[in-house]
Write a protein that holds these residues in place. Structure first.
Motif, short mmCIF file in Angstrom:
data_model
loop_
_atom_site.label_atom_id
_atom_site.label_comp_id
_atom_site.label_asym_id
_atom_site.label_seq_id
_atom_site.Cartn_x
_atom_site.Cartn_y
_atom_site.Cartn_z
N VAL A 130 0.82 -1.20 0.00
CA VAL A 130 0.00 0.00 0.00
C VAL A 130 0.86 1.25 0.00
CG1 VAL A 130 -2.00 -1.09 1.07
CG2 VAL A 130 -0.23 -0.12 2.51
N ARG A 131 2.13 1.09 0.33
CA ARG A 131 3.07 2.20 0.33
C ARG A 131 4.46 1.63 0.10
NH1 ARG A 131 5.80 1.27 4.64
NH2 ARG A 131 4.88 0.36 6.47
N PRO A 132 5.34 2.41 -0.47
CA PRO A 132 6.71 1.92 -0.64
C PRO A 132 7.37 1.75 0.73
CG PRO A 132 6.36 3.94 -1.89
CD PRO A 132 5.15 3.71 -1.06
N GLN A 133 8.10 0.65 0.87
CA GLN A 133 8.80 0.45 2.14
C GLN A 133 10.03 1.36 2.21
OE1 GLN A 133 7.90 -2.61 0.45
NE2 GLN A 133 7.18 -3.99 2.02
N GLN A 134 10.36 1.74 3.42
CA GLN A 134 11.47 2.65 3.64
C GLN A 134 12.82 1.95 3.47
OE1 GLN A 134 11.33 4.52 7.46
NE2 GLN A 134 13.02 5.88 7.04
N HIS A 135 12.86 0.64 3.76
CA HIS A 135 14.11 -0.10 3.72
C HIS A 135 14.06 -1.18 2.65
CE1 HIS A 135 15.27 1.87 7.43
NE2 HIS A 135 14.10 1.52 7.93
N ARG A 136 15.23 -1.48 2.10
CA ARG A 136 15.37 -2.55 1.12
C ARG A 136 16.47 -3.48 1.60
NH1 ARG A 136 15.55 0.86 -4.51
NH2 ARG A 136 13.37 1.46 -4.48
N ILE A 137 16.23 -4.79 1.46
CA ILE A 137 17.23 -5.78 1.83
C ILE A 137 17.46 -6.69 0.64
CG2 ILE A 137 17.81 -7.65 3.40
CD1 ILE A 137 15.84 -6.49 5.40
N GLU A 138 18.72 -6.97 0.35
CA GLU A 138 19.06 -7.87 -0.74
C GLU A 138 19.70 -9.13 -0.18
OE1 GLU A 138 21.10 -7.80 -5.12
OE2 GLU A 138 21.56 -6.18 -3.74
N PHE A 139 19.21 -10.28 -0.64
CA PHE A 139 19.72 -11.58 -0.21
C PHE A 139 20.34 -12.27 -1.41
CE2 PHE A 139 16.24 -10.63 2.66
CZ PHE A 139 16.79 -10.93 3.90
N ALA A 175 7.74 -17.93 -0.95
CA ALA A 175 6.85 -17.15 -0.09
C ALA A 175 6.98 -17.54 1.38
CB ALA A 175 5.39 -17.32 -0.54
N SER A 176 7.46 -18.76 1.64
CA SER A 176 7.65 -19.22 3.02
C SER A 176 9.13 -19.30 3.39
CB SER A 176 7.03 -20.61 3.20
OG SER A 176 5.65 -20.55 2.97
N SER A 177 10.00 -18.75 2.57
CA SER A 177 11.44 -18.82 2.83
C SER A 177 11.85 -17.77 3.85
CB SER A 177 12.22 -18.62 1.53
OG SER A 177 12.07 -17.28 1.09
N TRP A 178 13.04 -17.96 4.42
CA TRP A 178 13.47 -17.05 5.47
C TRP A 178 13.70 -15.62 4.99
CZ3 TRP A 178 18.20 -14.67 5.46
CH2 TRP A 178 19.19 -15.20 4.65
N PRO A 179 14.16 -15.34 3.74
CA PRO A 179 14.27 -13.94 3.33
C PRO A 179 12.92 -13.22 3.32
CG PRO A 179 15.61 -15.29 1.90
CD PRO A 179 14.78 -16.23 2.74
N THR A 180 11.89 -13.92 2.85
CA THR A 180 10.55 -13.31 2.84
C THR A 180 10.08 -13.03 4.25
OG1 THR A 180 10.03 -14.50 0.80
CG2 THR A 180 8.18 -13.63 2.05
N LEU A 181 10.27 -13.98 5.15
CA LEU A 181 9.84 -13.79 6.54
C LEU A 181 10.60 -12.65 7.22
CD1 LEU A 181 9.53 -17.56 7.54
CD2 LEU A 181 7.72 -16.01 6.78
N VAL A 182 11.91 -12.55 6.94
CA VAL A 182 12.71 -11.45 7.51
C VAL A 182 12.19 -10.11 7.01
CG1 VAL A 182 14.99 -10.36 7.48
CG2 VAL A 182 14.79 -12.80 7.94
N CYS A 183 11.96 -10.01 5.71
CA CYS A 183 11.48 -8.74 5.14
C CYS A 183 10.10 -8.37 5.67
CB CYS A 183 11.47 -8.82 3.62
SG CYS A 183 13.14 -8.78 2.92
N GLU A 184 9.25 -9.36 5.84
CA GLU A 184 7.92 -9.08 6.41
C GLU A 184 8.05 -8.54 7.83
OE1 GLU A 184 5.68 -12.69 6.13
OE2 GLU A 184 5.29 -12.44 3.99
N GLN A 185 8.91 -9.15 8.64
CA GLN A 185 9.07 -8.71 10.02
C GLN A 185 9.69 -7.33 10.12
OE1 GLN A 185 8.09 -10.20 13.03
NE2 GLN A 185 6.89 -11.35 11.55
N LEU A 186 10.58 -6.98 9.20
CA LEU A 186 11.26 -5.68 9.23
C LEU A 186 10.56 -4.64 8.37
CD1 LEU A 186 14.96 -6.89 9.06
CD2 LEU A 186 13.65 -6.20 11.08
N ASP A 187 9.44 -5.01 7.76
CA ASP A 187 8.71 -4.12 6.86
C ASP A 187 9.64 -3.54 5.80
OD1 ASP A 187 6.44 -2.87 5.86
OD2 ASP A 187 6.79 -1.06 7.03
#
Length: 97
Positions: free
Chosen positions: A17-26, A51-63
Motif C-alpha cells: 500500500v506504500r513503498p517500504q522505507q528499507h530494502r534488503i538484498e539476499f 513465499a515461506s522462505s526465510w528472506p521473505t519472513l525477515v522482510c515481512e518482520q522488518l517491513d
C-alpha cells in the motif's frame, strides 16, 4: 502484467500500500530460495516455496522491500552438484533494481 500464481503451498502476500522505507538484498543457495521448506518426507523441488522462505519472513518482520537472487544447487563458494558457475558469479550478472 502478472495476474495469478497457482501451486503447492502458495500463500497470497498482501499488496503493498506504500513503498517500504528499507530494502534488503539476499544472495544465496537453495535454503535462501526456500528449497524443501514444505517437505514432510522426501526432499523435492515441488516442496519449495519462496513465499515461506526465510528472506521473505525477515522482510515481512522488518517491513522491508525484499530482493533475492537464489538458485538451488549454486553455492557461494562451492556448488552442491558440480559446475563452475557460483551464485556470486550469477549475482554479478543481475541488473540493479
Amino acid at each position: 502484467s502478472f495476474y495469478e500464481m497457482v501451486g503447492i503451498g502458495m500463500r497470497l502476500l498482501p499488496p503493498l500500500v506504500r513503498p517500504q522505507q528499507h530494502r534488503i538484498e539476499f544472495l544465496g543457495d537453495s535454503i535462501t530460495a526456500g528449497y524443501c521448506n514444505l517437505c514432510e518426507q522426501e526432499p523435492s523441488p515441488a516442496a519449495e516455496s519462496y513465499a515461506s522462505s526465510w528472506p521473505t519472513l525477515v522482510c515481512e518482520q522488518l517491513d522491508a522491500e525484499c530482493h533475492t537472487a537464489a538458485w538451488s544447487g549454486y553455492g557461494m563458494v562451492k556448488n552442491c552438484c558440480g559446475g563452475e558457475t557460483l551464485m556470486s558469479d550469477v549475482w554479478l550478472r543481475t541488473l540493479a533494481s
